[in-house]
Design a protein around this motif. Structure first.
Motif, short mmCIF file in Angstrom:
data_model
loop_
_atom_site.label_atom_id
_atom_site.label_comp_id
_atom_site.label_asym_id
_atom_site.label_seq_id
_atom_site.Cartn_x
_atom_site.Cartn_y
_atom_site.Cartn_z
N ARG A 99 36.62 59.06 41.19
CA ARG A 99 36.90 58.35 42.45
C ARG A 99 37.74 57.08 42.25
NH1 ARG A 99 31.42 59.73 43.56
NH2 ARG A 99 30.70 57.66 42.96
N LEU A 100 37.97 56.68 41.02
CA LEU A 100 38.67 55.41 40.80
C LEU A 100 40.15 55.53 41.16
CD1 LEU A 100 37.16 54.26 37.36
CD2 LEU A 100 36.37 53.75 39.68
N PRO A 101 40.70 54.53 41.84
CA PRO A 101 42.14 54.55 42.14
C PRO A 101 42.94 54.19 40.89
CG PRO A 101 41.16 52.50 42.90
CD PRO A 101 40.03 53.33 42.35
N LEU A 102 44.25 54.43 40.95
CA LEU A 102 45.13 54.10 39.82
C LEU A 102 45.80 52.74 40.01
CD1 LEU A 102 46.89 57.53 39.22
CD2 LEU A 102 44.81 56.61 38.16
N LYS A 103 45.79 52.28 41.25
CA LYS A 103 46.46 51.00 41.54
C LYS A 103 45.73 50.34 42.70
CE LYS A 103 50.78 49.28 43.48
NZ LYS A 103 51.85 49.68 44.41
N LEU A 104 45.52 49.05 42.58
CA LEU A 104 44.92 48.31 43.70
C LEU A 104 45.66 47.02 43.92
CD1 LEU A 104 41.03 48.57 43.28
CD2 LEU A 104 42.40 49.40 45.19
N LYS A 105 45.78 46.66 45.18
CA LYS A 105 46.35 45.35 45.51
C LYS A 105 45.28 44.55 46.23
CE LYS A 105 50.27 43.06 47.46
NZ LYS A 105 50.47 42.46 48.71
N VAL A 106 45.02 43.37 45.74
CA VAL A 106 44.03 42.48 46.35
C VAL A 106 44.69 41.11 46.48
CG1 VAL A 106 41.76 41.40 46.09
CG2 VAL A 106 42.12 43.73 45.26
N ASN A 107 44.81 40.65 47.72
CA ASN A 107 45.54 39.40 47.98
C ASN A 107 46.93 39.50 47.34
OD1 ASN A 107 43.26 38.46 49.32
ND2 ASN A 107 42.39 37.70 47.41
N ASN A 108 47.20 38.56 46.45
CA ASN A 108 48.53 38.54 45.84
C ASN A 108 48.54 39.19 44.46
OD1 ASN A 108 51.22 37.80 46.20
ND2 ASN A 108 50.97 36.03 44.84
N PHE A 109 47.48 39.93 44.14
CA PHE A 109 47.35 40.52 42.82
C PHE A 109 47.49 42.03 42.88
CE2 PHE A 109 44.18 36.95 42.93
CZ PHE A 109 45.03 36.02 42.32
N ILE A 110 48.16 42.58 41.89
CA ILE A 110 48.22 44.04 41.75
C ILE A 110 47.58 44.39 40.40
CG2 ILE A 110 49.71 46.07 41.51
CD1 ILE A 110 51.66 44.80 43.41
N PHE A 111 46.71 45.39 40.44
CA PHE A 111 46.00 45.82 39.24
C PHE A 111 46.36 47.26 38.91
CE2 PHE A 111 43.06 42.90 41.58
CZ PHE A 111 43.14 41.82 40.70
#
Ligand code: ZN
Length: 240
Positions: A99-111
């Motif tokens: 279920r884990l995503p490959l990319k996440l954006k939170v506020n001004n951060f990209i993981f």
């Protein structure tokens, strides 16, 4: 807000437990993938990570462990460890990894685990050239990556990109279009065999790199008990 940024745990519960006390006062923990693979305690690491209620993305080893990635992509030692991990992961943990995503954006951060190219999990950002390719895909965000197992910082100055390896207790000022790699919790590869991670203070715009000693011998013993490759056992104490 304070974020604990951790990556590449690789089934090494001893190193994960060693860094946990440093993360008690952060507001959110971010896990940049590769929770499993290489190490002897993949289930325990998944379960420990879930207790953090973290922001978490998948890495290439996580995908391989749930057969979402061709294992021929990996070297023979990694492949052997992945096959062992595939056999030993519980269904619950496999479903969670799936279920884990490959990319996440939170506020001004990209993981992401690897980079902003090649499915997010494959490319290594070792040097300025690869860093620039991902930087050109950013607007004004700050990008956090793992995958290389080497703590690193890329930044622009007069439109030129610079990279710098991060050492224990280095504190850097963070701004947009930076790329930060916190190193690896469970299998450091910068010749320093201590667990590596970072804490980001987004109000003060500072990131600090931490290194923590852990019981390497215990992890090695568990790996020997499970017949994991000797090469993977030895590299832990050399930090490479
Ligand atoms: Zn990794």
């Amino acid at each position: 807000m304070k974020y604990g940024i951790i990556s590449d745990i690789h089934g090494n519960l001893e190193s994960l437990l060693a860094i946990t006390p440093y993360l008690l006062d952060v507001d959110k923990i971010v896990v940049l993938g590769d929770i499993v693979g290489y190490g002897p305690m993949p289930n325990e690491c998944c379960e420990h990570v879930r207790k953090f209620n973290p922001i978490v993305i998948a890495g290439n080893h996580d995908l391989a462990a749930i057969s979402r990635k061709d294992i021929n992509w990996f070297n023979p030692f990694a492949r052997q460890a992945i096959e062992w991990t595939q056999k030993n992961l519980t269904l619950e943990n496999k479903e969670w990894l799936a279920r884990l995503p490959l990319k996440l954006k939170v506020n001004n951060f990209i993981f992401v685990h690897g980079s902003l190219r090649n499915n997010y999990t494959d490319e290594y950002i070792f040097k300025e050239r690869e860093a620039l390719a991902s930087l050109s895909l950013l607007n004004n965000e700050i990008l956090f990556v793992g995958h290389t197992h080497v703590p690193y910082f890329f930044f622009l100055k007069n439109n030129i990109i610079y990279g710098k390896m991060l050492l224990e207790n280095d504190v850097i000022s963070v701004s947009s279009k930076n790329i930060i790699n916190p190193g690896s919790v469970g299998q450091p590869r910068d010749f320093i065999p201590k667990a590596s991670f970072g804490i980001l203070d987004d109000k003060r715009k500072k990131f600090r790199l931490f290194r923590v000693s852990y019981n390497i011998k215990r992890t090695q013993e568990l790996m020997r008990n499970r017949n994991l490759p000797e090469h993977l056992i030895k590299r832990l104490e050399m930090g490479r």
